[in-house]
Design an enzyme around this catalytic site. Sequence first.
Site, short mmCIF file in Angstrom:
data_model
loop_
_atom_site.label_atom_id
_atom_site.label_comp_id
_atom_site.label_asym_id
_atom_site.label_seq_id
_atom_site.Cartn_x
_atom_site.Cartn_y
_atom_site.Cartn_z
N PHE A 102 0.75 -1.18 -0.19
CA PHE A 102 -0.02 -0.12 -0.13
C PHE A 102 1.05 1.13 0.03
O PHE A 102 1.54 1.23 1.59
CB PHE A 102 -0.96 -0.09 1.05
CG PHE A 102 -2.26 0.98 1.46
CD1 PHE A 102 -2.87 1.61 0.33
CD2 PHE A 102 -1.72 2.64 1.49
CE1 PHE A 102 -4.05 2.50 0.03
CE2 PHE A 102 -2.44 3.37 1.76
CZ PHE A 102 -3.24 3.72 0.64
N ASP A 111 9.19 2.95 1.67
CA ASP A 111 7.59 3.15 2.03
C ASP A 111 7.61 2.96 3.81
O ASP A 111 7.85 2.18 4.54
CB ASP A 111 6.87 2.77 1.79
CG ASP A 111 5.49 3.79 1.99
OD1 ASP A 111 5.38 4.00 3.11
OD2 ASP A 111 4.15 3.59 1.36
N LYS A 118 2.58 8.79 8.51
CA LYS A 118 1.88 8.86 9.49
C LYS A 118 2.15 9.97 11.51
O LYS A 118 1.62 10.34 11.58
CB LYS A 118 1.93 6.93 9.71
CG LYS A 118 0.70 6.89 8.25
CD LYS A 118 0.02 5.40 8.65
CE LYS A 118 -1.21 5.29 7.77
NZ LYS A 118 -0.83 4.96 6.23
C1 LIG Z 1 -1.00 5.24 5.10
C2 LIG Z 1 0.03 4.98 3.82
C3 LIG Z 1 0.44 5.72 2.97
C4 LIG Z 1 -0.63 6.71 2.52
O1 LIG Z 1 -0.48 7.53 3.39
P1 LIG Z 1 -1.59 8.70 3.60
O2 LIG Z 1 -1.43 10.33 4.61
O3 LIG Z 1 -3.13 7.88 4.24
O4 LIG Z 1 -1.64 9.68 2.33
C5 LIG Z 1 1.38 5.18 2.23
N1 LIG Z 1 1.97 4.59 2.75
C6 LIG Z 1 1.94 3.05 3.37
C7 LIG Z 1 2.71 2.32 4.21
C8 LIG Z 1 1.03 3.68 4.43
O5 LIG Z 1 0.71 3.06 5.18
#
Ligand SMILES: *Cc1c(COP(=O)(O)O)cnc(C)c1O
Length: 403
Positions: A140, A225, A254
């Site tokens: 994700f 990420d 986050k």
């Molecule tokens: C939540 C998340 C995103 C997206 O972040 P947003 O602030 O919702 O745009 C991207 N990568 C990972 C691994 C995430 O958990």
Amino acid sequence: MPGSNAEWVAVAQHVILPNYRPPPFVLTRGEGCRVWDVEGREFLDFSGGIAVLALGHAHPLLARRIAEQAARLVHVSNLFYNDRAIALAAAIAERTPFDRVYFANSGTEANEALLKLARRYHHDRGDRERVHFVAAEGSFHGRTMGALSLTGQPKYHVGMEPLVGGVQHVPYNDLAAAEAAVDERTAAVFLEVVQGEGGLVVGDAAYLEGVRRLCDQKGALLFFDEVQTGYGRTGTFLAREVSGVVPDACSLAKGMGGGFPIGAIAVTEKLAGGLPPGSHASTFGGNPLACAAGLAVLEAFDEENLIERGRAAGEVLGRALGKLASDPALPAAVELRGRGLLRGIRLAAGVDPRNTLAQLRDAGLLATIAGGTVIRFAPPLNVSEADIELGVERFHTVLKSIA
Ligand SMILES: *Cc1c(COP(=O)(O)O)cnc(C)c1O
């Protein structure tokens, strides 16, 4: 304005776009691990705002620093330096192997910046064919078109095609599959160190090391990420520290602002010129208020030893959930997942995760679902052992009722 949960929800159903499916109560206040709805009902909050609330709700230092900055300087745009952004970039560089920071407002935006940086970096070196990306199945990376195209879960793609081209998805933790995919047209490989939304799947150290070697051989960039795993969530400041692998850049968001919207990419000096002036920008990105929140989070980390404490709390949570997963009297709970304070339990086939979540709410515990079948807990790094016990006890009660 209305008063009861039902009255608020009735208004919401007329004015809020229904792209979410929230339960029928309305939160209005929080403190530490707890939140309250408009009727005064209390919940233990292990959803952590989807792994965002590193300090919990209404942390006094974060509240004070935001208020101080709001009275001093909120926004100047990217046309000017501001002291808070410079200080936060320096603090991130000091805590990580990365040298330079670009500020965005969310995780998806951070990944968009990395996508653009990768293509532009190779373009400016004359490597114009290097425009492809490799990412993992089950990954994700966000919801804007670029980040969505990277995201390796078809359910998020429904009705959104055509996606951004040139992305190939490979099975996670499968080095041979990565070796077959990465070639001289690969601009970058994107990986989560622990797949969060995909179901708390931990990346093997050997896999991450292997992909690093592969990228070096093929001339591709490696990006982690760390939007969900970073900021102490998995027991270390960045999840990468467990393997020792240093990617060329990482995305963050986050936990970064403790709930204040902020995201970033942190890159090694090699990529310092990756986004030359004019190539990318954000009006809000790096604004002094968001960066003051980011600095307050790091200040609290240091003052309260939160990385260590979060790691210890993660061990406690992992042990307690592990007991539930291995308890033959609880057939609904089949497998412990995750690392640190990003933990979950995979439910048995046939157990409805949404129902389970609703039962947990009724028992006074907020959690989230990851990967479709995993109940995910992401309490604040300062969660007490007593609250972990209370949360796990409530989960236990619900699991028993399913059995
Ligand atoms: C939540 C998340 C995103 C997206 O972040 P947003 O602030 O919702 O745009 C991207 N990568 C990972 C691994 C995430 O958990």
